[in-house]
Design a protein around this motif. Structure first.
Motif, PDB file in Angstrom:
ATOM      1  N   ALA A  53      -2.306 -12.252  81.719  1.00  0.00           N
ATOM      2  CA  ALA A  53      -3.406 -12.241  80.564  1.00  0.00           C
ATOM      3  C   ALA A  53      -4.152 -11.193  80.490  1.00  0.00           C
ATOM      4  O   ALA A  53      -4.382 -10.415  79.694  1.00  0.00           O
ATOM      5  N   GLU A  54      -4.934 -10.883  81.709  1.00  0.00           N
ATOM      6  CA  GLU A  54      -5.668 -10.018  81.828  1.00  0.00           C
ATOM      7  C   GLU A  54      -5.248  -8.675  81.796  1.00  0.00           C
ATOM      8  O   GLU A  54      -5.750  -7.499  80.990  1.00  0.00           O
ATOM      9  N   VAL A  55      -4.159  -8.598  82.488  1.00  0.00           N
ATOM     10  CA  VAL A  55      -3.639  -7.016  82.421  1.00  0.00           C
ATOM     11  C   VAL A  55      -3.067  -6.680  81.083  1.00  0.00           C
ATOM     12  O   VAL A  55      -2.948  -5.568  80.613  1.00  0.00           O
ATOM     13  N   ALA A  56      -2.174  -7.753  80.521  1.00  0.00           N
ATOM     14  CA  ALA A  56      -1.537  -7.677  79.249  1.00  0.00           C
ATOM     15  C   ALA A  56      -2.753  -7.098  78.032  1.00  0.00           C
ATOM     16  O   ALA A  56      -2.444  -6.262  77.161  1.00  0.00           O
ATOM     17  N   ALA A  57      -3.943  -7.565  78.189  1.00  0.00           N
ATOM     18  CA  ALA A  57      -4.815  -7.314  77.366  1.00  0.00           C
ATOM     19  C   ALA A  57      -5.232  -5.795  77.280  1.00  0.00           C
ATOM     20  O   ALA A  57      -5.407  -5.101  76.361  1.00  0.00           O
ATOM     21  N   ILE A  58      -5.088  -5.531  78.518  1.00  0.00           N
ATOM     22  CA  ILE A  58      -5.565  -3.641  78.842  1.00  0.00           C
ATOM     23  C   ILE A  58      -4.624  -2.998  78.415  1.00  0.00           C
ATOM     24  O   ILE A  58      -4.601  -2.055  77.537  1.00  0.00           O
ATOM     25  N   THR A  59      -3.235  -3.577  78.490  1.00  0.00           N
ATOM     26  CA  THR A  59      -1.903  -2.660  78.221  1.00  0.00           C
ATOM     27  C   THR A  59      -2.161  -2.758  76.812  1.00  0.00           C
ATOM     28  O   THR A  59      -1.866  -1.535  75.942  1.00  0.00           O
ATOM     29  N   GLU A  60      -2.155  -3.648  76.069  1.00  0.00           N
ATOM     30  CA  GLU A  60      -2.257  -3.861  74.425  1.00  0.00           C
ATOM     31  C   GLU A  60      -3.157  -2.894  73.780  1.00  0.00           C
ATOM     32  O   GLU A  60      -2.963  -2.147  72.995  1.00  0.00           O
ATOM     33  N   ALA A  61      -4.449  -2.962  74.511  1.00  0.00           N
ATOM     34  CA  ALA A  61      -5.452  -1.992  73.925  1.00  0.00           C
ATOM     35  C   ALA A  61      -5.095  -0.645  74.162  1.00  0.00           C
ATOM     36  O   ALA A  61      -5.519   0.404  73.259  1.00  0.00           O
ATOM     37  N   ALA A  62      -4.705  -0.344  75.101  1.00  0.00           N
ATOM     38  CA  ALA A  62      -4.273   1.331  75.425  1.00  0.00           C
ATOM     39  C   ALA A  62      -3.107   1.538  74.833  1.00  0.00           C
ATOM     40  O   ALA A  62      -3.055   2.608  74.260  1.00  0.00           O
ATOM     41  N   MET A  63      -2.254   0.705  74.357  1.00  0.00           N
ATOM     42  CA  MET A  63      -1.004   1.037  73.734  1.00  0.00           C
ATOM     43  C   MET A  63      -1.305   1.291  72.028  1.00  0.00           C
ATOM     44  O   MET A  63      -0.595   2.152  71.105  1.00  0.00           O
ATOM     45  N   ARG A  64      -2.414   0.340  71.651  1.00  0.00           N
ATOM     46  CA  ARG A  64      -2.893   0.753  70.547  1.00  0.00           C
ATOM     47  C   ARG A  64      -3.826   1.993  70.288  1.00  0.00           C
ATOM     48  O   ARG A  64      -4.057   2.189  69.106  1.00  0.00           O
ATOM     49  N   GLY A  65      -4.147   2.277  71.259  1.00  0.00           N
ATOM     50  CA  GLY A  65      -5.133   3.624  71.230  1.00  0.00           C
ATOM     51  C   GLY A  65      -6.483   3.256  71.094  1.00  0.00           C
ATOM     52  O   GLY A  65      -7.365   4.210  70.984  1.00  0.00           O
ATOM     53  N   GLU A  66      -6.748   2.154  71.584  1.00  0.00           N
ATOM     54  CA  GLU A  66      -8.244   1.757  71.529  1.00  0.00           C
ATOM     55  C   GLU A  66      -8.833   2.003  73.133  1.00  0.00           C
ATOM     56  O   GLU A  66     -10.021   1.958  72.812  1.00  0.00           O
ATOM     57  N   ILE A  67      -8.091   2.278  73.611  1.00  0.00           N
ATOM     58  CA  ILE A  67      -8.558   3.034  75.222  1.00  0.00           C
ATOM     59  C   ILE A  67      -8.130   4.219  75.436  1.00  0.00           C
ATOM     60  O   ILE A  67      -7.097   4.708  75.344  1.00  0.00           O
ATOM     61  N   THR A  68      -9.275   5.223  75.330  1.00  0.00           N
ATOM     62  CA  THR A  68      -8.820   6.574  75.035  1.00  0.00           C
ATOM     63  C   THR A  68      -8.510   7.120  76.542  1.00  0.00           C
ATOM     64  O   THR A  68      -7.743   8.326  76.819  1.00  0.00           O
ATOM     65  N   ASP A  69      -8.896   6.479  77.659  1.00  0.00           N
ATOM     66  CA  ASP A  69      -8.802   7.016  79.083  1.00  0.00           C
ATOM     67  C   ASP A  69      -7.500   6.198  79.610  1.00  0.00           C
ATOM     68  O   ASP A  69      -7.829   5.123  80.371  1.00  0.00           O
ATOM     69  N   TYR A  70      -6.364   6.717  79.408  1.00  0.00           N
ATOM     70  CA  TYR A  70      -5.179   5.974  79.858  1.00  0.00           C
ATOM     71  C   TYR A  70      -5.104   5.845  81.035  1.00  0.00           C
ATOM     72  O   TYR A  70      -4.784   4.869  82.054  1.00  0.00           O
ATOM     73  N   LYS A  71      -5.537   6.972  81.924  1.00  0.00           N
ATOM     74  CA  LYS A  71      -5.429   7.048  83.223  1.00  0.00           C
ATOM     75  C   LYS A  71      -6.226   6.047  83.839  1.00  0.00           C
ATOM     76  O   LYS A  71      -5.667   5.185  84.871  1.00  0.00           O
ATOM     77  N   GLU A  72      -7.383   5.743  83.432  1.00  0.00           N
ATOM     78  CA  GLU A  72      -8.210   4.791  84.145  1.00  0.00           C
ATOM     79  C   GLU A  72      -7.918   3.356  83.758  1.00  0.00           C
ATOM     80  O   GLU A  72      -7.580   2.347  84.441  1.00  0.00           O
ATOM     81  N   SER A  73      -7.137   3.200  82.447  1.00  0.00           N
ATOM     82  CA  SER A  73      -6.708   1.720  82.191  1.00  0.00           C
ATOM     83  C   SER A  73      -5.536   1.560  83.081  1.00  0.00           C
ATOM     84  O   SER A  73      -5.475   0.142  83.559  1.00  0.00           O
ATOM     85  N   LEU A  74      -4.669   2.379  83.513  1.00  0.00           N
ATOM     86  CA  LEU A  74      -3.604   2.250  84.136  1.00  0.00           C
ATOM     87  C   LEU A  74      -4.142   1.859  85.700  1.00  0.00           C
ATOM     88  O   LEU A  74      -3.610   0.973  86.354  1.00  0.00           O
ATOM     89  N   ARG A  75      -5.196   2.678  86.271  1.00  0.00           N
ATOM     90  CA  ARG A  75      -5.665   2.265  87.621  1.00  0.00           C
ATOM     91  C   ARG A  75      -6.150   0.956  87.596  1.00  0.00           C
ATOM     92  O   ARG A  75      -5.947   0.116  88.641  1.00  0.00           O
TER      93      ARG A  75
END
Length: 238
Positions: A53-75
């Protein structure tokens, strides 16, 4: 923005007059997670660590473009995978990972038309290598998870080309592949579903959104809302 028009039920186009000839294109580049395959691998690996659930929430935000730093979100997401075993990853691959409908048919049709196939993913080599072998894909670019004694460390391994395959690296990979092939980006198709696919979609001659996030659908030249990947062939004639 050019108004999208319904080309067929569940299939919209914008910015060009269909149909196009498949012979116009020499390369097709695919995203993997939620495009060629049915899952987000990082989320499913996290399930083994009890952190889906924690990881999927970050993934969803990244895929929607709500997280601009993809590298940091993946780390951040990979750090939460620490302690997961190779056996758990194999379970994801064997029991959960499936090709999306129409994937094999679309790749086969493109190869039959003389096109090369590129898989460029913010996911992981453990899975991209499998998909490459199943579909007969020519080239892949993705991220390498660090392992120690068969257990994930929560880090990724730097590769010759850089540290993380993000949106900019996807774009660069597509352009470098075109240059290597001696073709122009206009002769390439790029297909994806998330915000990190937009940079490569933006330089390709034809951009395709597959069951994509709203931001991606809005910017793609072709958007597939219903059915499989092979619906792209409705837009491409021989």
């Amino acid at each position: 923005m050019i108004q999208a028009t319904e080309f067929a039920p569940g299939l919209t186009i914008q910015g060009f007059a269909a149909p196009l000839r498949i012979s116009q294109f020499k390369l097709i580049a695919f995203d993997m997670d939620s495009t060629l395959i049915n899952i987000e691998c990082v989320d499913e690996i996290a399930d083994a660590a009890g952190r889906k659930a924690e990881v999927a929430a970050i993934t969803e935000a990244a895929m929607r473009g709500e997280i601009t730093d993809y590298k940091e979100s993946l780390r951040q997401r990979v750090a939460l995978l620490k302690g997961v075993t190779v056996a758990h990853m194999h379970e994801v691959l064997s029991a959960r990972l499936r090709l999306n409908p129409g994937a094999a048919d679309l790749v086969s049709a493109c190869k039959a038309a003389g096109m090369k196939v590129l898989l460029v993913s913010g996911g992981f080599t453990y899975f991209t290598d499998h998909v490459r072998d199943v579909l007969g894909i020519d080239w892949t670019r993705s991220n390498l998870l660090e392992l120690e004694d068969g257990v994930l460390t929560g880090r990724m391994v730097d590769q010759d080309w850089g540290d993380i395959c993000d949106g900019e690296e996807k774009r660069k990979t597509l352009l470098d592949t075109c240059q290597m092939m001696g073709i122009t980006p206009d002769q390439a198709i790029a297909m994806g579903d998330g915000a990190n696919d937009l940079p490569m979609m933006g330089v390709a001659g034809l951009s395709v959104a597959y069951h994509a996030k709203p931001k991606v659908r809005e910017q793609a030249m072709v958007a597939i809302h219903e059915g499989g990947l092979d619906r792209l062939l409705e837009v491409l004639t021989h």
